[in-house]
Motif scaffolding. Structure first.
Motif, PDB file in Angstrom:
ATOM      1  N   ALA A 288      23.788  29.465  14.968  1.00  0.00           N
ATOM      2  CA  ALA A 288      22.887  29.162  16.082  1.00  0.00           C
ATOM      3  C   ALA A 288      23.189  27.746  16.553  1.00  0.00           C
ATOM      4  CB  ALA A 288      21.430  29.281  15.648  1.00  0.00           C
ATOM      5  N   VAL A 289      23.565  27.606  17.819  1.00  0.00           N
ATOM      6  CA  VAL A 289      23.957  26.318  18.374  1.00  0.00           C
ATOM      7  C   VAL A 289      22.889  25.815  19.332  1.00  0.00           C
ATOM      8  CG1 VAL A 289      25.695  25.062  19.713  1.00  0.00           C
ATOM      9  CG2 VAL A 289      26.401  26.932  18.185  1.00  0.00           C
ATOM     10  N   ASP A 290      22.467  24.571  19.137  1.00  0.00           N
ATOM     11  CA  ASP A 290      21.537  23.906  20.064  1.00  0.00           C
ATOM     12  C   ASP A 290      22.275  22.710  20.652  1.00  0.00           C
ATOM     13  OD1 ASP A 290      19.325  23.007  21.467  1.00  0.00           O
ATOM     14  OD2 ASP A 290      18.504  21.913  19.759  1.00  0.00           O
ATOM     15  N   TYR A 291      22.624  22.783  21.941  1.00  0.00           N
ATOM     16  CA  TYR A 291      23.383  21.739  22.613  1.00  0.00           C
ATOM     17  C   TYR A 291      22.467  21.029  23.594  1.00  0.00           C
ATOM     18  CZ  TYR A 291      27.484  19.457  24.727  1.00  0.00           C
ATOM     19  OH  TYR A 291      28.407  18.540  25.168  1.00  0.00           O
ATOM     20  N   GLN A 292      22.265  19.730  23.372  1.00  0.00           N
ATOM     21  CA  GLN A 292      21.360  18.940  24.210  1.00  0.00           C
ATOM     22  C   GLN A 292      22.157  17.960  25.064  1.00  0.00           C
ATOM     23  OE1 GLN A 292      17.989  19.294  24.335  1.00  0.00           O
ATOM     24  NE2 GLN A 292      18.058  20.951  22.817  1.00  0.00           N
ATOM     25  N   TYR A 293      21.993  18.062  26.392  1.00  0.00           N
ATOM     26  CA  TYR A 293      22.635  17.103  27.273  1.00  0.00           C
ATOM     27  C   TYR A 293      21.982  15.730  27.117  1.00  0.00           C
ATOM     28  CZ  TYR A 293      24.791  21.047  29.728  1.00  0.00           C
ATOM     29  OH  TYR A 293      25.521  22.164  30.041  1.00  0.00           O
ATOM     30  N   GLY A 294      22.812  14.713  27.010  1.00  0.00           N
ATOM     31  CA  GLY A 294      22.314  13.343  26.937  1.00  0.00           C
ATOM     32  C   GLY A 294      22.551  12.634  28.249  1.00  0.00           C
ATOM     33  N   THR A 295      23.229  11.521  28.191  1.00  0.00           N
ATOM     34  CA  THR A 295      23.483  10.753  29.412  1.00  0.00           C
ATOM     35  C   THR A 295      24.669  11.321  30.177  1.00  0.00           C
ATOM     36  OG1 THR A 295      24.978   9.232  28.285  1.00  0.00           O
ATOM     37  CG2 THR A 295      22.642   8.656  28.310  1.00  0.00           C
ATOM     38  N   LEU A 296      24.667  11.097  31.472  1.00  0.00           N
ATOM     39  CA  LEU A 296      25.831  11.377  32.294  1.00  0.00           C
ATOM     40  C   LEU A 296      26.852  10.251  32.101  1.00  0.00           C
ATOM     41  CD1 LEU A 296      23.934  12.317  35.571  1.00  0.00           C
ATOM     42  CD2 LEU A 296      25.239  13.911  34.152  1.00  0.00           C
ATOM     43  N   PRO A 297      28.091  10.450  32.509  1.00  0.00           N
ATOM     44  CA  PRO A 297      29.034   9.326  32.497  1.00  0.00           C
ATOM     45  C   PRO A 297      28.570   8.248  33.473  1.00  0.00           C
ATOM     46  CG  PRO A 297      30.178  11.429  32.829  1.00  0.00           C
ATOM     47  CD  PRO A 297      28.713  11.701  32.981  1.00  0.00           C
ATOM     48  N   VAL A 298      28.809   6.985  33.130  1.00  0.00           N
ATOM     49  CA  VAL A 298      28.575   5.880  34.061  1.00  0.00           C
ATOM     50  C   VAL A 298      29.859   5.687  34.863  1.00  0.00           C
ATOM     51  CG1 VAL A 298      28.087   3.428  34.309  1.00  0.00           C
ATOM     52  CG2 VAL A 298      26.916   4.759  32.541  1.00  0.00           C
ATOM     53  N   VAL A 299      29.775   5.967  36.158  1.00  0.00           N
ATOM     54  CA  VAL A 299      30.933   5.853  37.044  1.00  0.00           C
ATOM     55  C   VAL A 299      30.597   4.837  38.125  1.00  0.00           C
ATOM     56  CG1 VAL A 299      32.524   7.069  38.566  1.00  0.00           C
ATOM     57  CG2 VAL A 299      31.552   8.258  36.583  1.00  0.00           C
ATOM     58  N   ASN A 300      31.280   3.710  38.103  1.00  0.00           N
ATOM     59  CA  ASN A 300      31.008   2.636  39.052  1.00  0.00           C
ATOM     60  C   ASN A 300      31.519   3.000  40.442  1.00  0.00           C
ATOM     61  OD1 ASN A 300      29.819   0.969  37.139  1.00  0.00           O
ATOM     62  ND2 ASN A 300      31.721  -0.096  36.653  1.00  0.00           N
ATOM     63  N   ASP A 301      30.648   2.828  41.432  1.00  0.00           N
ATOM     64  CA  ASP A 301      31.045   2.999  42.820  1.00  0.00           C
ATOM     65  C   ASP A 301      32.163   2.006  43.145  1.00  0.00           C
ATOM     66  OD1 ASP A 301      30.166   4.000  45.707  1.00  0.00           O
ATOM     67  OD2 ASP A 301      30.452   1.829  45.825  1.00  0.00           O
ATOM     68  N   GLU A 302      33.215   2.478  43.808  1.00  0.00           N
ATOM     69  CA  GLU A 302      34.380   1.623  44.057  1.00  0.00           C
ATOM     70  C   GLU A 302      34.018   0.379  44.867  1.00  0.00           C
ATOM     71  OE1 GLU A 302      38.921   1.808  45.949  1.00  0.00           O
ATOM     72  OE2 GLU A 302      37.564   3.529  46.137  1.00  0.00           O
ATOM     73  N   LYS A 303      33.281   0.570  45.955  1.00  0.00           N
ATOM     74  CA  LYS A 303      32.920  -0.554  46.812  1.00  0.00           C
ATOM     75  C   LYS A 303      32.080  -1.577  46.044  1.00  0.00           C
ATOM     76  CE  LYS A 303      30.516  -1.604  51.169  1.00  0.00           C
ATOM     77  NZ  LYS A 303      29.757  -1.014  52.309  1.00  0.00           N
ATOM     78  N   ASP A 304      31.122  -1.088  45.257  1.00  0.00           N
ATOM     79  CA  ASP A 304      30.238  -1.997  44.520  1.00  0.00           C
ATOM     80  C   ASP A 304      30.979  -2.715  43.395  1.00  0.00           C
ATOM     81  OD1 ASP A 304      28.031  -1.308  46.107  1.00  0.00           O
ATOM     82  OD2 ASP A 304      27.572   0.419  44.847  1.00  0.00           O
ATOM     83  N   ALA A 305      31.873  -2.004  42.706  1.00  0.00           N
ATOM     84  CA  ALA A 305      32.630  -2.632  41.623  1.00  0.00           C
ATOM     85  C   ALA A 305      33.549  -3.730  42.159  1.00  0.00           C
ATOM     86  CB  ALA A 305      33.444  -1.585  40.869  1.00  0.00           C
ATOM     87  N   LEU A 306      34.197  -3.485  43.281  1.00  0.00           N
ATOM     88  CA  LEU A 306      35.044  -4.505  43.881  1.00  0.00           C
ATOM     89  C   LEU A 306      34.219  -5.691  44.363  1.00  0.00           C
ATOM     90  CD1 LEU A 306      37.530  -2.237  45.874  1.00  0.00           C
ATOM     91  CD2 LEU A 306      37.961  -3.470  43.735  1.00  0.00           C
ATOM     92  N   PHE A 307      33.025  -5.390  44.864  1.00  0.00           N
ATOM     93  CA  PHE A 307      32.090  -6.442  45.279  1.00  0.00           C
ATOM     94  C   PHE A 307      31.722  -7.315  44.078  1.00  0.00           C
ATOM     95  CE2 PHE A 307      27.479  -7.524  45.811  1.00  0.00           C
ATOM     96  CZ  PHE A 307      27.600  -8.423  46.861  1.00  0.00           C
ATOM     97  N   ALA A 308      31.426  -6.663  42.927  1.00  0.00           N
ATOM     98  CA  ALA A 308      31.087  -7.406  41.708  1.00  0.00           C
ATOM     99  C   ALA A 308      32.280  -8.218  41.215  1.00  0.00           C
ATOM    100  CB  ALA A 308      30.622  -6.440  40.625  1.00  0.00           C
ATOM    101  N   GLN A 309      33.477  -7.664  41.316  1.00  0.00           N
ATOM    102  CA  GLN A 309      34.666  -8.387  40.881  1.00  0.00           C
ATOM    103  C   GLN A 309      34.877  -9.672  41.681  1.00  0.00           C
ATOM    104  OE1 GLN A 309      38.151  -5.864  40.734  1.00  0.00           O
ATOM    105  NE2 GLN A 309      37.085  -4.279  39.571  1.00  0.00           N
ATOM    106  N   LYS A 310      34.585  -9.610  42.981  1.00  0.00           N
ATOM    107  CA  LYS A 310      34.710 -10.817  43.810  1.00  0.00           C
ATOM    108  C   LYS A 310      33.696 -11.879  43.373  1.00  0.00           C
ATOM    109  CE  LYS A 310      35.142 -12.458  48.573  1.00  0.00           C
ATOM    110  NZ  LYS A 310      34.493 -13.727  48.275  1.00  0.00           N
ATOM    111  N   ILE A 311      32.481 -11.451  43.034  1.00  0.00           N
ATOM    112  CA  ILE A 311      31.470 -12.392  42.552  1.00  0.00           C
ATOM    113  C   ILE A 311      31.950 -13.054  41.257  1.00  0.00           C
ATOM    114  CG2 ILE A 311      29.127 -12.601  41.619  1.00  0.00           C
ATOM    115  CD1 ILE A 311      28.317 -10.346  43.536  1.00  0.00           C
ATOM    116  N   ILE A 312      32.526 -12.250  40.355  1.00  0.00           N
ATOM    117  CA  ILE A 312      33.027 -12.794  39.084  1.00  0.00           C
ATOM    118  C   ILE A 312      34.068 -13.878  39.345  1.00  0.00           C
ATOM    119  CG2 ILE A 312      34.333 -12.232  36.997  1.00  0.00           C
ATOM    120  CD1 ILE A 312      33.079  -9.360  37.251  1.00  0.00           C
TER     121      ILE A 312
END
Length: 389
Positions: A288-312
């Motif tokens: 008997a298998v009980d499979y529970q979904y946890g978190t989704l993958p964290v996938v950074n939006d391209e535009k926002d990640a590049l925006f953050a990289q410029k701030i860094i």
């Protein structure tokens, strides 16, 4: 930009003291009542309105002097059921068996400090900054509960940070695309037929069934998923047997699945079900298998990640930007980006001179507190730049 850097530096000692207080008084998921109140007290001092969420957590809002969009900043607050092993530490945990072994105390202190810095330039802000102080990240339920309580309603963008001991202090990463993996949990109950250890022919040995499954299940990774699509299937717990001369009737396995693709996630789930059922059938047992979904993958939006990289690069210099590879660790920040665009950054805190390179969730984990001002500034700069540019 210069004003925010100077403000964060001005509050650095207060930030470190706040973090150390939280470190001494760690609270597990859904128990962060003291932590929530400490944050509320700081918001009261700043005159930033807030509301507490149920059962713990807090959402505050700083409305700028000019109309505009809304950006959310998130910090998690919960500790872990880990015994602290940092002997001689002046601010060692006072709670037996509980510890901030993942840096959430630093996240909370950094976001409080960002709020202080942003409050000083409130009249110049075009829009609203929402501060999300989230409980219960370690069991992947807090972000979902905060979303259900309106954390990202009418939010245009969301940004989060994790302090990261595997990266050197002075480095910050915000990669485009996959950052953290999905994190699911499964339980498998094998049922055989128990009996005397000297009479195996009259039994169906659940130990044999469970052991065969553990050995076979890794073929899902090596033979049923694409070699360039990372997948982890780990069996972390196995409970079987009662006595040396009794053949076990029942066996329970607990494990986790980590991957970056929803399609792969579904494929692995179906394969685990198939492997369990067919392994049991081979030995005449049931599964008997009980499979529970946890978190989704964290996938950074391209535009926002590049925006953050410029701030860094603008804030800390081009050498500060690091492209940290994705990790198969889980992060429930994904529940926020499921509803609104955003990205998630890592702030390095590994410093061998300060013994802060221990793995997250280890009893000797600690944070290079010099890195915290970078985290606080990243929070503040991201919000200000997003709204004003």
């Amino acid at each position: 930009m210069g004003n925010l850097k100077a403000s964060v530096k001005k509050y650095e000692e207060e930030m470190i003291a706040f973090r150390r207080d939280l470190h001494q008084h760690p609270e597990l998921q859904w128990e962060e009542f003291r932590t929530t109140q400490k944050v509320a007290d700081e918001m009261d001092k700043l005159g930033i309105p807030y509301r507490k969420t149920v059962p713990t957590g807090l959402i505050a809002e700083l409305v700028g002097g000019k109309p505009g969009k809304t950006v959310a900043l998130r910090a998690d607050m919960d500790a872990l059921p880990v015994q602290e092993l940092n002997e001689g530490l002046a601010y060692k945990s006072l709670e037996d068996g509980k510890m901030h072994a993942c840096g959430h105390d630093a996240h909370t202190a950094m976001l409080v400090t960002a709020a202080k810095a942003l409050k000083e330039i409130q009249s110049d802000i075009k829009g609203t900054i929402r501060f999300i102080f989230q409980p219960s990240e370690e069991n992947a339920k807090g972000a979902k509960a905060m979303v259900e309580q309106g954390a990202v309603e009418e939010v245009d963008n969301v940004f989060g940070i994790h302090i990261w001991s595997q990266m050197p202090s002075g480095k910050v990463s915000c990669v485009v695309g996959s950052s953290f993996a999905s994190a699911d949990i499964f339980t498998i109950d094998f049922t055989g037929r128990g009996g005397h250890g000297a009479m195996p022919d009259a039994c169906i040995d659940a130990t044999m069934v469970a052991s065969a499954f553990v050995m076979n299940v890794q073929a899902i990774v090596s033979r049923e998923t694409h070699p360039l699509d990372p997948v982890v299937v780990t069996i972390g717990r196995m409970d079987v047997g009662t006595r040396f001369n009794v053949i076990a009737e029942n066996a329970r396995l607990e494990g986790t699945v980590r991957c970056f693709s929803i399609e792969t996630r579904e494929r692995v789930k179906k394969a685990i079900q198939r492997y369990a059922e067919h392994t049991a059938l081979t030995y005449g047992a049931t599964a008997a298998v009980d499979y529970q979904y946890g978190t989704l993958p964290v996938v950074n939006d391209e535009k926002d990640a590049l925006f953050a990289q410029k701030i860094i690069q603008d804030s800390f210099g081009e050498d500060a930007l690091l492209q940290e590879p994705p990790t198969t660790g889980g992060e429930d920040f994904s529940y926020f980006t499921e509803h609104t665009p955003g990205c998630f950054a890592l702030v390095g805190c590994g410093n061998p001179a300060k013994d802060t390179e221990w793995a997250h969730h280890h009893g000797k984990f600690n944070v290079d507190e010099d890195a915290m001002k970078m985290g606080a500034e990243m929070y503040a700069q991201y919000a200000y730049n997003y709204l004003n540019n």
